[in-house]
Design a protein around this motif. Structure first.
Motif, PDB file in Angstrom:
ATOM      1  N   ASP A  19     -81.354 -53.240 -18.556  1.00 59.42           N
ATOM      2  CA  ASP A  19     -82.389 -52.620 -19.513  1.00 59.42           C
ATOM      3  C   ASP A  19     -83.383 -52.244 -18.696  1.00 59.42           C
ATOM      4  OD1 ASP A  19     -82.455 -51.555 -21.938  1.00 59.42           O
ATOM      5  OD2 ASP A  19     -84.118 -52.913 -22.420  1.00 59.42           O
ATOM      6  N   CYS A  22     -82.621 -48.897 -17.052  1.00 57.72           N
ATOM      7  CA  CYS A  22     -82.778 -47.782 -17.981  1.00 57.72           C
ATOM      8  C   CYS A  22     -84.310 -47.424 -18.516  1.00 57.72           C
ATOM      9  CB  CYS A  22     -81.874 -48.012 -19.438  1.00 57.72           C
ATOM     10  SG  CYS A  22     -80.076 -48.264 -19.209  1.00 57.72           S
ATOM     11  N   GLY A  23     -85.004 -48.491 -18.610  1.00 56.78           N
ATOM     12  CA  GLY A  23     -86.322 -48.322 -19.132  1.00 56.78           C
ATOM     13  C   GLY A  23     -87.131 -47.765 -18.004  1.00 56.78           C
ATOM     14  N   ASN A 128     -76.430 -46.237 -20.884  1.00 56.27           N
ATOM     15  CA  ASN A 128     -77.293 -46.994 -21.972  1.00 56.27           C
ATOM     16  C   ASN A 128     -76.159 -47.680 -23.107  1.00 56.27           C
ATOM     17  OD1 ASN A 128     -79.598 -47.318 -24.385  1.00 56.27           O
ATOM     18  ND2 ASN A 128     -80.070 -48.397 -22.400  1.00 56.27           N
ATOM     19  N   TYR A 131     -74.061 -50.212 -21.779  1.00 54.83           N
ATOM     20  CA  TYR A 131     -74.873 -51.393 -21.091  1.00 54.83           C
ATOM     21  C   TYR A 131     -75.191 -52.111 -22.644  1.00 54.83           C
ATOM     22  CZ  TYR A 131     -78.999 -54.162 -20.717  1.00 54.83           C
ATOM     23  OH  TYR A 131     -79.881 -55.260 -20.802  1.00 54.83           O
ATOM     24  N   CYS A 132     -75.449 -51.509 -23.725  1.00 50.38           N
ATOM     25  CA  CYS A 132     -75.913 -52.035 -25.123  1.00 50.38           C
ATOM     26  C   CYS A 132     -74.766 -52.571 -25.541  1.00 50.38           C
ATOM     27  CB  CYS A 132     -76.492 -50.946 -26.025  1.00 50.38           C
ATOM     28  SG  CYS A 132     -78.123 -50.387 -25.606  1.00 50.38           S
ATOM     29  N   GLN A 149     -80.931 -61.387 -25.196  1.00 51.18           N
ATOM     30  CA  GLN A 149     -81.821 -60.124 -25.743  1.00 51.18           C
ATOM     31  C   GLN A 149     -83.406 -60.443 -25.293  1.00 51.18           C
ATOM     32  OE1 GLN A 149     -80.623 -57.062 -26.332  1.00 51.18           O
ATOM     33  NE2 GLN A 149     -78.552 -57.771 -27.043  1.00 51.18           N
ATOM     34  N   ARG A 152     -83.749 -59.496 -21.888  1.00 53.39           N
ATOM     35  CA  ARG A 152     -83.613 -58.180 -21.614  1.00 53.39           C
ATOM     36  C   ARG A 152     -84.901 -57.544 -21.903  1.00 53.39           C
ATOM     37  NH1 ARG A 152     -80.222 -54.615 -25.885  1.00 53.39           N
ATOM     38  NH2 ARG A 152     -81.125 -52.383 -25.117  1.00 53.39           N
ATOM     39  N   PHE A 153     -85.551 -57.720 -22.885  1.00 51.42           N
ATOM     40  CA  PHE A 153     -86.824 -57.144 -23.423  1.00 51.42           C
ATOM     41  C   PHE A 153     -88.062 -57.622 -22.542  1.00 51.42           C
ATOM     42  CE2 PHE A 153     -84.100 -55.744 -26.914  1.00 51.42           C
ATOM     43  CZ  PHE A 153     -84.441 -54.441 -27.000  1.00 51.42           C
ATOM     44  N   SER A 156     -87.191 -55.691 -19.246  1.00 54.17           N
ATOM     45  CA  SER A 156     -87.588 -54.208 -19.360  1.00 54.17           C
ATOM     46  C   SER A 156     -89.023 -54.205 -19.665  1.00 54.17           C
ATOM     47  CB  SER A 156     -86.763 -53.891 -20.681  1.00 54.17           C
ATOM     48  OG  SER A 156     -87.052 -52.514 -20.827  1.00 54.17           O
ATOM     49  N   CYS A 201     -77.040 -55.791 -12.166  1.00 52.48           N
ATOM     50  CA  CYS A 201     -76.870 -56.051 -13.520  1.00 52.48           C
ATOM     51  C   CYS A 201     -74.873 -56.178 -13.419  1.00 52.48           C
ATOM     52  CB  CYS A 201     -77.204 -55.031 -14.377  1.00 52.48           C
ATOM     53  SG  CYS A 201     -76.572 -55.365 -16.071  1.00 52.48           S
ATOM     54  N   TRP A 349     -82.056 -55.505 -31.891  1.00 51.88           N
ATOM     55  CA  TRP A 349     -80.597 -55.254 -30.966  1.00 51.88           C
ATOM     56  C   TRP A 349     -79.795 -56.494 -31.371  1.00 51.88           C
ATOM     57  CZ3 TRP A 349     -79.466 -51.191 -28.162  1.00 51.88           C
ATOM     58  CH2 TRP A 349     -80.348 -50.238 -27.969  1.00 51.88           C
TER      59      TRP A 349
END
Length: 485
Positions: A19, A22-23, A128, A131-132, A149, A152-153, A156, A201, A349
């Motif tokens: 993430d 992506c972010g 994405n 990945y999600c 999660q 993840r955040f 990210s 990842c 999520w």
């Protein structure tokens, strides 16, 4: 007996790196692309608004298609992980091209912006969506999944902090007086980091949850099951308004900092101030992600989600009435916005993963990729509407790029886009949470029932197998499952 291996910290970090990759580009788009197009690239705010609406709607349509394909892709590495390395390098290249200013006329530059931005978002989709979906199959343990999660955040958000702190300084340092080249070179650095993290990842995660039978059903049947899933519909609407809030505020931030906090004056001190303001929110997101993981182990997720959104409504309303030059008040409020907005992201999520499990439990068919891609469709639609709304609104308010003193209407409009607009979305999210019924108790029952079904499938397979080993196969093995099957 069904056993579930706990995720290691290393795998949670690896999952979070996906993430972050992506972010690091997505954050650059949400934080800086609108400003880049209007003040550096040279497009009108109205043209940018139309472009965002058209390209993001087109991009959103590809989300369910990508999910349908991902559910049917079969490789020795699983359904979703290979996408991370297939599209890593194209993603980085397109990020650079999107922030490149060609030597074209106005029409040519607009066409170039349409093409490069559309391709960038398409490539983002190809990474994405899988990945999600990966987040829904790395473990069957809901608490462990929520913990992943949270990692993840947090990771990210750290990537977002890098973007918010470094971007404007890199643009000035690499481009000197040429900000067009500065943005291009800066995105080359961001794209390279994204490629490295996507590969990390891929090599550090596993797909443990496999469908009882591979999905060979019709596309129309998958879509029918998805739309019949009432909890998926609620989560999709939640995703739409959450995306609206985040994108609207991010797109308005630089205008707020540049023209209302600094009076439109460009200087080294001004660059530092803008970076500090953007970073204040991002630091809040990092801490919010960490706190979310702590609270998730102790309190009911649905209650936390509702209360956090209510707090965000109140903060936005208060910030609307605070003069932008009251820095001692504005900075802490903006920190709280980032803190609470990111705090509820792991819950949102995880709601998506729960809705996918609920769909399998209710209809007997697992469509993880389509379920997540449908939510990403809602997210992209939220981006499209919010991005277009910001662009159109700036035009309606009479905003003029590069003019130090904006009109009173434009000034109040920018403040409203940063505060009241997102608050309305958070208020809707608060109301939607009352229709979400997949609480901790119901998810425990769903996970138990799904595990029993998987054991029944394994036992049936054993009975028809010509050779038996005397042991009962487990749906989740110590090494994460047979990726070569």
């Amino acid at each position: 007996m069904n056993t579930v291996r706990k995720l290691s910290v290393a795998e949670k970090i690896g999952f979070g790196m996906g993430d972050a990759a992506c972010g690091i580009v997505y954050s650059s788009v949400t934080m800086f692309l609108t400003y880049f197009y209007t003040d550096i690239y040279g497009l009108s705010a109205a043209a940018v608004g139309v472009m965002f609406l058209v390209t993001r709607i087109l991009d959103a349509v590809t989300d369910p298609l990508t999910g349908l394909v991902a559910d049917r892709v079969r490789t020795r590495w699983g359904h979703f992980r290979p996408w991370l390395i297939w599209f890593a390098i194209p993603y980085a290249v397109l990020a650079v091209l999107t922030f490149t200013t060609p030597d074209f006329g106005q029409s040519g530059k607009l066409l170039y912006a349409y093409i490069t931005y559309t391709l960038l978002m398409l490539c983002y989709t190809f990474i994405n969506i899988p990945y999600c979906a990966l987040g829904g199959v790395i473990t069957a343990d809901e608490k462990d999944r929520l913990s992943a999660q949270s990692y993840r955040f947090t990771i990210s958000s750290l990537a977002g902090l890098v973007v918010s702190v470094a971007t404007l300084f890199l643009v000035d340092w690499l481009g000197k007086e040429n900000k067009q080249f500065g943005f291009q070179a800066t995105m080359a650095i961001m794209g390279t980091l994204a490629v490295i993290m996507l590969f990390y990842c891929f090599f550090s995660t596993s797909e443990r949850i496999r469908p009882g039978t591979e999905n060979n059903g019709s596309v129309m049947e998958d879509l029918r099951i998805l739309l019949a899933n009432d909890q998926w519909r609620i989560v999709a609407i939640i995703t739409f308004f959450s995306s609206m809030a985040g994108v609207m505020r991010s797109a308005a931030t630089l205008y707020y900092a540049t023209y209302l906090m600094l009076g439109g004056v460009e200087s080294a001190a001004g660059t530092a101030m803008k970076s500090a303001f953007v970073s204040t929110s991002v630091v809040g997101t990092i801490i919010g992600s960490i706190v979310a993981g702590y609270l998730a182990q102790r309190y009911r997720a649905v209650s936390l989600f509702k209360n956090i959104n209510l707090l965000l409504v109140l903060i936005g309303v208060v910030m609307f009435f605070i003069p932008p030059n009251w820095l001692v008040v504005v900075f802490p409020l903006y920190f709280l916005v980032g803190f609470f907005h990111q705090m509820y992201q792991p819950f949102k999520w995880n709601m998506m993963a729960n809705a996918a499990d609920y769909g399998e439990w209710k209809f007997g068919r697992r469509i993880t990729g389509l379920s997540f891609s449908g939510n990403l469709f809602a997210l992209k639609m939220g981006m499209a509407v919010a991005g277009a709304f910001v662009g159109f609104s700036l035009g309606w308010f009479g905003y003029q790029a590069g003019v130090p003193t904006q009109t009173s209407l434009a000034t109040h409009g920018i403040i409203g886009l940063l505060t009241i607009g997102p608050s309305l979305s958070y208020l809707i999210l608060y109301g939607l949470a009352y229709f979400y019924k997949l609480d901790d108790k119901m998810m425990s029952q769903i996970q138990y029932d799904l595990a029993q079904r998987q054991n029944d499938i394994n036992e049936t397979a054993d009975e028809h197998s010509p050779v038996t080993t005397g042991s009962t196969p487990q749906p989740l093995t110590a090494n994460g499952g047979n990726h070569h099957a």
